[in-house]
Motif scaffolding. Structure first.
Motif, PDB file in Angstrom:
ATOM      1  N   VAL A  90     -11.509   6.148  -8.155  1.00  0.00           N
ATOM      2  CA  VAL A  90     -10.579   5.776  -7.077  1.00  0.00           C
ATOM      3  C   VAL A  90     -11.353   5.196  -5.903  1.00  0.00           C
ATOM      4  O   VAL A  90     -11.002   4.129  -5.363  1.00  0.00           O
ATOM      5  CB  VAL A  90      -9.739   6.988  -6.656  1.00  0.00           C
ATOM      6  N   LEU A 120      -4.823  14.241  -4.761  1.00  0.00           N
ATOM      7  CA  LEU A 120      -4.416  13.038  -5.492  1.00  0.00           C
ATOM      8  C   LEU A 120      -3.282  13.356  -6.467  1.00  0.00           C
ATOM      9  O   LEU A 120      -3.245  14.439  -7.055  1.00  0.00           O
ATOM     10  CB  LEU A 120      -5.595  12.475  -6.281  1.00  0.00           C
ATOM     11  N   PRO A 121      -2.397  12.398  -6.718  1.00  0.00           N
ATOM     12  CA  PRO A 121      -1.329  12.614  -7.706  1.00  0.00           C
ATOM     13  C   PRO A 121      -1.838  12.736  -9.139  1.00  0.00           C
ATOM     14  O   PRO A 121      -1.239  13.434  -9.956  1.00  0.00           O
ATOM     15  CB  PRO A 121      -0.442  11.377  -7.542  1.00  0.00           C
ATOM     16  N   LEU A 122      -2.921  12.015  -9.483  1.00  0.00           N
ATOM     17  CA  LEU A 122      -3.516  12.041 -10.827  1.00  0.00           C
ATOM     18  C   LEU A 122      -2.550  11.581 -11.908  1.00  0.00           C
ATOM     19  O   LEU A 122      -2.502  12.136 -13.012  1.00  0.00           O
ATOM     20  CB  LEU A 122      -4.041  13.445 -11.165  1.00  0.00           C
ATOM     21  N   ARG A 123      -1.790  10.531 -11.605  1.00  0.00           N
ATOM     22  CA  ARG A 123      -0.846   9.980 -12.588  1.00  0.00           C
ATOM     23  C   ARG A 123      -1.304   8.622 -13.101  1.00  0.00           C
ATOM     24  O   ARG A 123      -1.333   8.389 -14.300  1.00  0.00           O
ATOM     25  CB  ARG A 123       0.557   9.892 -11.982  1.00  0.00           C
ATOM     26  N   TYR A 172      -2.413   5.803  -2.990  1.00  0.00           N
ATOM     27  CA  TYR A 172      -2.256   7.061  -2.250  1.00  0.00           C
ATOM     28  C   TYR A 172      -3.429   7.268  -1.295  1.00  0.00           C
ATOM     29  O   TYR A 172      -3.237   7.601  -0.114  1.00  0.00           O
ATOM     30  CB  TYR A 172      -2.159   8.229  -3.225  1.00  0.00           C
ATOM     31  N   LEU A 173      -4.651   7.080  -1.795  1.00  0.00           N
ATOM     32  CA  LEU A 173      -5.811   7.304  -0.935  1.00  0.00           C
ATOM     33  C   LEU A 173      -5.838   6.311   0.217  1.00  0.00           C
ATOM     34  O   LEU A 173      -6.132   6.687   1.361  1.00  0.00           O
ATOM     35  CB  LEU A 173      -7.105   7.211  -1.749  1.00  0.00           C
ATOM     36  N   ALA A 212     -12.318  11.070  -9.122  1.00  0.00           N
ATOM     37  CA  ALA A 212     -12.100  10.488  -7.790  1.00  0.00           C
ATOM     38  C   ALA A 212     -13.094   9.380  -7.492  1.00  0.00           C
ATOM     39  O   ALA A 212     -12.812   8.496  -6.677  1.00  0.00           O
ATOM     40  CB  ALA A 212     -12.169  11.563  -6.709  1.00  0.00           C
ATOM     41  N   ASP A 254      -3.206   6.391  -7.577  1.00  0.00           N
ATOM     42  CA  ASP A 254      -4.175   7.161  -6.802  1.00  0.00           C
ATOM     43  C   ASP A 254      -4.888   6.283  -5.778  1.00  0.00           C
ATOM     44  O   ASP A 254      -5.186   6.731  -4.665  1.00  0.00           O
ATOM     45  CB  ASP A 254      -5.187   7.810  -7.745  1.00  0.00           C
ATOM     46  N   ALA A 294      -4.732   7.226 -17.076  1.00  0.00           N
ATOM     47  CA  ALA A 294      -5.526   6.774 -15.928  1.00  0.00           C
ATOM     48  C   ALA A 294      -6.959   6.449 -16.318  1.00  0.00           C
ATOM     49  O   ALA A 294      -7.620   5.613 -15.678  1.00  0.00           O
ATOM     50  CB  ALA A 294      -5.509   7.831 -14.828  1.00  0.00           C
ATOM     51  N   PHE A 333      -4.182  15.799 -15.383  1.00  0.00           N
ATOM     52  CA  PHE A 333      -4.200  14.359 -15.122  1.00  0.00           C
ATOM     53  C   PHE A 333      -3.510  13.645 -16.269  1.00  0.00           C
ATOM     54  O   PHE A 333      -3.483  14.134 -17.397  1.00  0.00           O
ATOM     55  CB  PHE A 333      -5.637  13.857 -14.966  1.00  0.00           C
TER      56      PHE A 333
END
Length: 239
Positions: A72, A38-41, A49-50, A69, A46, A162, A158
């Motif tokens: 997410v 994951l980018p964790l931004r 992305y997933l 996660a 996220d 977020a 991270f």
């Protein structure tokens, strides 16, 4: 027999290697396993992305999330129709309108407070690390000290923003079968918070005496829950 793919999603402060002891157990059981990064931004980033990653995989899928996660995985826009079951491993089970930070503060016991974090600038924002001397107490108290030191040195940071972000729509755990591994010696996400979230979700709960780093310290327990979850892959995601 239908081939099932298990997708293992890491959380904050570690990368996909947090699953390195769980993967071979699942593979020995005959499951395809993949662990994205994951980018964790941002939570939205996220989630997107997933979703895009899962769109590249044939089903049926079981998706597991560790730590952040879980937030997410909880978002309806993160999943595809190929997902059949969710596994939350010492993870947030976030609902619409909630934030991970809010859930983490719901019960006492977390060591992830500002005083134990180092925040550094990156282009476009900030990223947080646990102070090296706090990594073992907060995350990996049941791992060998040498391993905890390596994890502390190789943290995947991270963006703390977020943890204050949420999502709209029906949380995925309200429509999909879910399992939860509750770590009873967790000093990152308090154990009582994990129990409360899993109870609200109606997840099938397994408790284990473990730190937040439970995929590394108790991989057999985590893998056993994942194998159990692969047996329930009939109901498609309706979100």
């Amino acid at each position: 027999m239908t081939t099932k793919t298990v997708v293992l999603v890491h959380g904050a402060l570690t990368d996909a290697s947090v699953w390195r002891r769980v993967c071979p157990i699942l593979q020995a059981e005959g499951h395809a396993v993949i662990a994205p990064a994951l980018p964790l931004r941002t939570l939205d980033g996220d989630i997107a992305y997933l979703r895009r990653f899962l769109e590249t995989l044939p089903g049926p899928l079981v998706v597991a999330g560790h730590s952040y996660a879980g937030s997410v995985l909880s978002a309806p826009d993160a999943l595809t129709a190929a997902v059949r079951a969710l596994v939350f491993v010492a993870a947030f089970q976030q609902d619409a309108g909630e934030t991970a930070g809010e859930l983490n503060g719901k019960f006492p016991g977390s060591l992830l407070g500002p005083g134990n974090l180092v925040v550094r600038d990156y282009p476009g924002g900030q990223e947080a690390y646990l102070r090296p001397e706090m990594f073992a107490p907060a995350y990996a108290a049941d791992l060998e000290p040498a391993e905890a030191r390596v994890l502390a040195a190789a943290q995947r940071p991270f963006d703390p923003a977020a943890l204050s972000q949420s999502f709209d729509g029906t949380a995925t755990w309200r429509t999909l079968p879910s399992w939860a591994v509750v770590a009873t010696a967790d000093r990152s996400i308090p154990t009582e918070a994990q129990r409360w979230m899993a109870g609200r979700a109606g997840s099938k709960v397994t408790e284990v005496d473990a730190s937040h780093g439970v995929p590394l310290s108790q991989p057999d327990v985590v893998a056993r829950v994942l194998v159990e979850s692969t047996k329930d892959v009939t109901a498609p995601y309706s979100g």
